[in-house]
Scaffold this active site. Sequence first.
Site, PDB file in Angstrom:
ATOM      1  N   ASP A  63      18.912  69.443  68.893  1.00  0.00           N
ATOM      2  CA  ASP A  63      20.196  68.872  68.474  1.00  0.00           C
ATOM      3  C   ASP A  63      21.261  69.950  68.651  1.00  0.00           C
ATOM      4  O   ASP A  63      21.311  70.917  67.881  1.00  0.00           O
ATOM      5  CB  ASP A  63      20.153  68.416  67.013  1.00  0.00           C
ATOM      6  CG  ASP A  63      19.380  67.135  66.824  1.00  0.00           C
ATOM      7  OD1 ASP A  63      19.608  66.184  67.594  1.00  0.00           O
ATOM      8  OD2 ASP A  63      18.523  67.073  65.913  1.00  0.00           O
ATOM      9  N   ARG A  71      21.833  73.878  66.747  1.00  0.00           N
ATOM     10  CA  ARG A  71      20.671  74.708  66.413  1.00  0.00           C
ATOM     11  C   ARG A  71      20.691  76.054  67.138  1.00  0.00           C
ATOM     12  O   ARG A  71      20.202  77.040  66.610  1.00  0.00           O
ATOM     13  CB  ARG A  71      19.375  73.969  66.778  1.00  0.00           C
ATOM     14  CG  ARG A  71      19.269  72.565  66.246  1.00  0.00           C
ATOM     15  CD  ARG A  71      19.250  72.504  64.735  1.00  0.00           C
ATOM     16  NE  ARG A  71      19.101  71.122  64.301  1.00  0.00           N
ATOM     17  CZ  ARG A  71      19.788  70.549  63.321  1.00  0.00           C
ATOM     18  NH1 ARG A  71      20.702  71.262  62.678  1.00  0.00           N
ATOM     19  NH2 ARG A  71      19.589  69.296  62.996  1.00  0.00           N
ATOM     20  N   ARG A 137      31.296  64.584  63.275  1.00  0.00           N
ATOM     21  CA  ARG A 137      30.413  64.513  64.451  1.00  0.00           C
ATOM     22  C   ARG A 137      30.897  63.434  65.423  1.00  0.00           C
ATOM     23  O   ARG A 137      30.556  63.470  66.605  1.00  0.00           O
ATOM     24  CB  ARG A 137      28.974  64.212  64.028  1.00  0.00           C
ATOM     25  CG  ARG A 137      28.349  65.286  63.168  1.00  0.00           C
ATOM     26  CD  ARG A 137      27.081  64.794  62.486  1.00  0.00           C
ATOM     27  NE  ARG A 137      26.011  64.516  63.442  1.00  0.00           N
ATOM     28  CZ  ARG A 137      24.857  63.920  63.103  1.00  0.00           C
ATOM     29  NH1 ARG A 137      24.662  63.531  61.845  1.00  0.00           N
ATOM     30  NH2 ARG A 137      23.929  63.709  64.011  1.00  0.00           N
ATOM     31  N   LYS A 167      23.588  58.188  70.206  1.00  0.00           N
ATOM     32  CA  LYS A 167      23.087  57.852  68.871  1.00  0.00           C
ATOM     33  C   LYS A 167      24.270  57.551  67.950  1.00  0.00           C
ATOM     34  O   LYS A 167      25.399  57.941  68.258  1.00  0.00           O
ATOM     35  CB  LYS A 167      22.240  59.003  68.320  1.00  0.00           C
ATOM     36  CG  LYS A 167      22.966  60.361  68.206  1.00  0.00           C
ATOM     37  CD  LYS A 167      21.999  61.467  67.845  1.00  0.00           C
ATOM     38  CE  LYS A 167      22.742  62.775  67.607  1.00  0.00           C
ATOM     39  NZ  LYS A 167      21.819  63.902  67.364  1.00  0.00           N
ATOM     40  N   HIS A 168      24.091  56.760  66.866  1.00  0.00           N
ATOM     41  CA  HIS A 168      22.870  56.162  66.336  1.00  0.00           C
ATOM     42  C   HIS A 168      23.057  54.648  66.381  1.00  0.00           C
ATOM     43  O   HIS A 168      23.786  54.111  65.549  1.00  0.00           O
ATOM     44  CB  HIS A 168      22.616  56.594  64.913  1.00  0.00           C
ATOM     45  CG  HIS A 168      22.552  58.097  64.718  1.00  0.00           C
ATOM     46  ND1 HIS A 168      23.679  58.898  64.633  1.00  0.00           N
ATOM     47  CD2 HIS A 168      21.484  58.947  64.610  1.00  0.00           C
ATOM     48  CE1 HIS A 168      23.312  60.157  64.447  1.00  0.00           C
ATOM     49  NE2 HIS A 168      21.986  60.224  64.445  1.00  0.00           N
ATOM     50  N   HIS A 180      18.643  60.457  55.976  1.00  0.00           N
ATOM     51  CA  HIS A 180      17.642  61.496  55.741  1.00  0.00           C
ATOM     52  C   HIS A 180      17.102  61.397  54.310  1.00  0.00           C
ATOM     53  O   HIS A 180      15.956  61.777  54.050  1.00  0.00           O
ATOM     54  CB  HIS A 180      18.244  62.901  55.934  1.00  0.00           C
ATOM     55  CG  HIS A 180      18.626  63.201  57.343  1.00  0.00           C
ATOM     56  ND1 HIS A 180      19.831  62.812  57.879  1.00  0.00           N
ATOM     57  CD2 HIS A 180      17.963  63.860  58.324  1.00  0.00           C
ATOM     58  CE1 HIS A 180      19.899  63.219  59.139  1.00  0.00           C
ATOM     59  NE2 HIS A 180      18.782  63.857  59.438  1.00  0.00           N
ATOM     60  N   ASP A 250      14.622  57.622  65.555  1.00  0.00           N
ATOM     61  CA  ASP A 250      15.017  58.768  64.742  1.00  0.00           C
ATOM     62  C   ASP A 250      13.754  59.253  64.040  1.00  0.00           C
ATOM     63  O   ASP A 250      12.693  58.619  64.126  1.00  0.00           O
ATOM     64  CB  ASP A 250      16.126  58.378  63.764  1.00  0.00           C
ATOM     65  CG  ASP A 250      17.035  59.546  63.399  1.00  0.00           C
ATOM     66  OD1 ASP A 250      16.612  60.712  63.587  1.00  0.00           O
ATOM     67  OD2 ASP A 250      18.153  59.310  62.915  1.00  0.00           O
TER      68      ASP A 250
END
Length: 292
Positions: A63, A71, A137, A167-168, A180, A250
């Site tokens: 990601d 990351r 985002r 996404k998503h 999450h 996901d």
Amino acid sequence: MTRGPLMIDVAGLTLTDEDRELLAHPMVGSVILFSRNVDTPEQVRALTDAMRAVRPELWIAVDQEGGRVQRLREGFTRIPPMRTLGHHYDRDPDAAIASARQWGETMAREVREVGIDFSFAPVLDLDVGVSGVIGDRAFHSEPMKAVTLIRAFMQGMKAAGMMTIGKHFPGHGSVAADSHLELPVDNRSWDEISAYDLVPFRELAAELDGIMPAHVVYPQVDPLPAGFSEFWLKTVLREQLGFTGVVFSDDLCMEGAAGLGDMRQRVAVAMGAGCGVVLICNSREAVRSVLG
């Protein structure tokens, strides 16, 4: 080569014997890297080379959207949140489009240089000021402005030789809950979703190589979360939008997927609904329960 349907993670900066054992399993075809797997560009390249020494055909993902979701940091360009491109577009559309293309190419080139095949990007969700997990985002709140910027970002990614994964699906930006941690519920009608959140997916379906659905329930449309729903993945995504690429679930360890049963059941339902690659992250127990 035939690629297994599972995307898993590895323990740290180098491969362990257990990592190698799991990567060699025929059901495993992909790996996703997290921050714990990343130090310097040289270390990441050594890690991806070691993975391919086990399985040359592996897909390796990360990601690397920019902003909060990046990351790869030390030795890599810091990418701004995509919403800054939206603000730029409102002031100077042409310059923002050029900037989006350049950021897409920069991100993709740096990711590819360390042996990673693709980033799960771009985000096609729309920013309506509701979802904390999406927020900046998203490229924009207005669908067609978002489409314009996303398309430019994708052009940059493709220029660097990277797959594009939207996404998503069909849109996570209009619910406050974080999938999450819990299962978000979006109570809007099909007409509302179709006229707003679905626009980027509809406009870009033919240009995307992959799509990741949301762990969100849209109960006025279907009782199952989108990533487990044949209606969303087959009827809408494949038949109505004409998408022909890869559907990535996901992470099936997220709380938004918990109501579908144990991990073997989640994998079966997701794949039955239309997912071609299913992610099982941060739980070796869950991975082993599926591999048997």
